[in-house]
Design an enzyme around this catalytic site. Structure first.
Site, PDB file in Angstrom:
ATOM      1  N   ASN A  16      53.662  -4.864 -42.539  1.00  0.00           N
ATOM      2  CA  ASN A  16      54.519  -4.262 -43.576  1.00  0.00           C
ATOM      3  C   ASN A  16      55.980  -4.317 -43.159  1.00  0.00           C
ATOM      4  OD1 ASN A  16      53.074  -3.056 -46.010  1.00  0.00           O
ATOM      5  ND2 ASN A  16      51.731  -2.456 -44.313  1.00  0.00           N
ATOM      6  N   ARG A  67      54.623  18.125 -29.690  1.00  0.00           N
ATOM      7  CA  ARG A  67      54.973  17.353 -30.878  1.00  0.00           C
ATOM      8  C   ARG A  67      56.417  17.621 -31.286  1.00  0.00           C
ATOM      9  NH1 ARG A  67      51.206  16.887 -35.990  1.00  0.00           N
ATOM     10  NH2 ARG A  67      51.633  19.050 -36.455  1.00  0.00           N
ATOM     11  N   MET A  92      51.234   5.767 -36.346  1.00  0.00           N
ATOM     12  CA  MET A  92      50.007   6.535 -36.208  1.00  0.00           C
ATOM     13  C   MET A  92      50.217   7.927 -35.598  1.00  0.00           C
ATOM     14  SD  MET A  92      47.967   4.549 -37.671  1.00  0.00           S
ATOM     15  CE  MET A  92      46.327   5.134 -37.318  1.00  0.00           C
ATOM     16  N   ARG A  93      51.359   8.536 -35.858  1.00  0.00           N
ATOM     17  CA  ARG A  93      51.595   9.913 -35.417  1.00  0.00           C
ATOM     18  C   ARG A  93      51.963  10.744 -36.633  1.00  0.00           C
ATOM     19  NH1 ARG A  93      49.248  10.205 -30.939  1.00  0.00           N
ATOM     20  NH2 ARG A  93      50.190  12.238 -30.617  1.00  0.00           N
ATOM     21  N   ASN A 109      55.976   6.726 -46.725  1.00  0.00           N
ATOM     22  CA  ASN A 109      54.822   6.180 -46.000  1.00  0.00           C
ATOM     23  C   ASN A 109      54.070   5.243 -46.934  1.00  0.00           C
ATOM     24  OD1 ASN A 109      52.793   5.993 -43.924  1.00  0.00           O
ATOM     25  ND2 ASN A 109      51.521   7.384 -45.140  1.00  0.00           N
ATOM     26  N   HIS A 111      50.098   4.023 -47.612  1.00  0.00           N
ATOM     27  CA  HIS A 111      48.712   4.375 -47.298  1.00  0.00           C
ATOM     28  C   HIS A 111      47.785   3.405 -48.028  1.00  0.00           C
ATOM     29  CE1 HIS A 111      45.351   6.879 -46.167  1.00  0.00           C
ATOM     30  NE2 HIS A 111      44.909   6.773 -47.407  1.00  0.00           N
ATOM     31  N   ASP A 147      48.988  12.407 -45.693  1.00  0.00           N
ATOM     32  CA  ASP A 147      48.721  11.599 -46.886  1.00  0.00           C
ATOM     33  C   ASP A 147      48.905  12.376 -48.187  1.00  0.00           C
ATOM     34  OD1 ASP A 147      48.250   9.419 -45.229  1.00  0.00           O
ATOM     35  OD2 ASP A 147      46.116   9.871 -45.052  1.00  0.00           O
ATOM     36  N   ALA A 175      48.712  -6.617 -51.252  1.00  0.00           N
ATOM     37  CA  ALA A 175      49.366  -5.756 -52.256  1.00  0.00           C
ATOM     38  C   ALA A 175      50.387  -4.831 -51.600  1.00  0.00           C
ATOM     39  CB  ALA A 175      48.311  -4.953 -53.013  1.00  0.00           C
TER      40      ALA A 175
HETATM   41  C1  GRF Z   1      48.585  -0.619 -43.321  1.00  0.00           C
HETATM   42  O1  GRF Z   1      47.334  -0.846 -43.920  1.00  0.00           O
HETATM   43  C2  GRF Z   1      49.187   0.668 -43.833  1.00  0.00           C
HETATM   44  O2  GRF Z   1      48.836   0.953 -45.158  1.00  0.00           O
HETATM   45  C3  GRF Z   1      48.588   1.705 -42.918  1.00  0.00           C
HETATM   46  O3  GRF Z   1      48.544   1.083 -41.665  1.00  0.00           O
HETATM   47  C4  GRF Z   1      48.467  -0.330 -41.830  1.00  0.00           C
HETATM   48  C5  GRF Z   1      49.616  -0.911 -41.061  1.00  0.00           C
HETATM   49  O4  GRF Z   1      49.569  -2.309 -41.036  1.00  0.00           O
HETATM   50  N1  GRF Z   1      49.351   2.924 -42.963  1.00  0.00           N
HETATM   51  P1  GRF Z   1      50.812  -3.119 -40.485  1.00  0.00           P
HETATM   52  O5  GRF Z   1      51.078  -2.596 -39.075  1.00  0.00           O
HETATM   53  O6  GRF Z   1      51.965  -2.892 -41.399  1.00  0.00           O
HETATM   54  O7  GRF Z   1      50.365  -4.551 -40.459  1.00  0.00           O
END
Ligand code: GRF
Length: 223
Positions: A16, A67, A92-93, A109, A111, A147, A175
């Protein structure tokens, strides 16, 4: 006009991030990526930033006792870089309430599901287990609860016969790579407002009335 100074926060692959970098490289795109921040020094996605000559920082959560201390270090790095908008892209935090309040409506974010369905992890396996005919992805403003938050863009993706979690994930990811740049563009153009915890977007065309999966092959096309 000045471009929106954006930071992208990653933990892993960074596809992304790559899509956002490509979008920002287009002439006239209203945002720029001023900083890529990872919480792991070995995040493969950092290479995308380095290739694009974007500043990177690693702030490892393991180096902090709490944290709050980790959040404060991220906040300080974002402020030092004069960041306007923060995009979480596979970060991932979870941030605490103070950080979320400080960056309210400036923290987004992506998701891999159509929220509010399938919050949390393993979204594609869970979508397959439920037998849904569409799933997709959601770009949303971040609130302290995981989320949750006002939805900016969603992309719907069909679930197809023979899908497994990996195939479905690849279709959703394609997508995501369209939805995230679109959300960034709309925000950077100043067209996105949050009102009563829902997003209003100025000047967008109507989406197609409905999508069917499976398609009806014109069964009810007379209307
Ligand atoms: C993606 O599927 C995003 O929706 C989720 O974590 C994944 C990250 O993929 N939150 P990348 O590191 O952007 O390839």
């Amino acid at each position: 006009m000045a471009r929106l100074r954006t930071a992208v926060l990653i933990s892993g692959r960074g596809s992304n991030l790559e899509a956002l970098i490509a979008a920002c490289a287009q002439p006239g795109f209203p945002a720029e990526i001023a900083l890529v921040l990872a919480n792991r020094a070995d995040a493969p996605g950092l290479a995308h930033a380095e290739r694009a000559a974007i500043s990177t920082r690693v702030i490892a959560h393991r180096d902090f006792a709490t944290r709050e201390a980790f959040d404060a270090a991220i906040d300080a790095a974002l402020r030092a870089a004069h960041i306007d908008l923060v995009c979480l892209a596979g970060f991932m935090r979870l941030f605490g309430g103070d950080f979320c309040a400080r960056w309210r409506d400036r923290l987004v974010n992506i998701h891999p599901s159509l929220l509010p369905a399938f919050r949390g992890l393993d979204t594609h396996a869970r979508a397959l287990a439920e037998g849904v005919r569409f799933t997709g992805c959601t770009v949303h403003f971040v609130r302290a609860e995981m989320d949750h938050g006002p939805i900016i863009v969603q992309a719907a993706v069909p679930v197809l016969a023979g899908d497994d979690a990996e195939r479905l994930a690849a279709r959703v990811l394609a997508a995501e790579h369209r939805a995230y740049p679109l959300a960034l563009k709309l925000i950077a153009e100043g067209r996105v407002r949050v009102r009563d915890e829902r997003v209003e977007i100025a000047g967008v065309a109507a989406a197609p009335a409905s999508l069917l999966n499976p398609p009806d092959d014109g069964l009810c096309a007379s209307a």
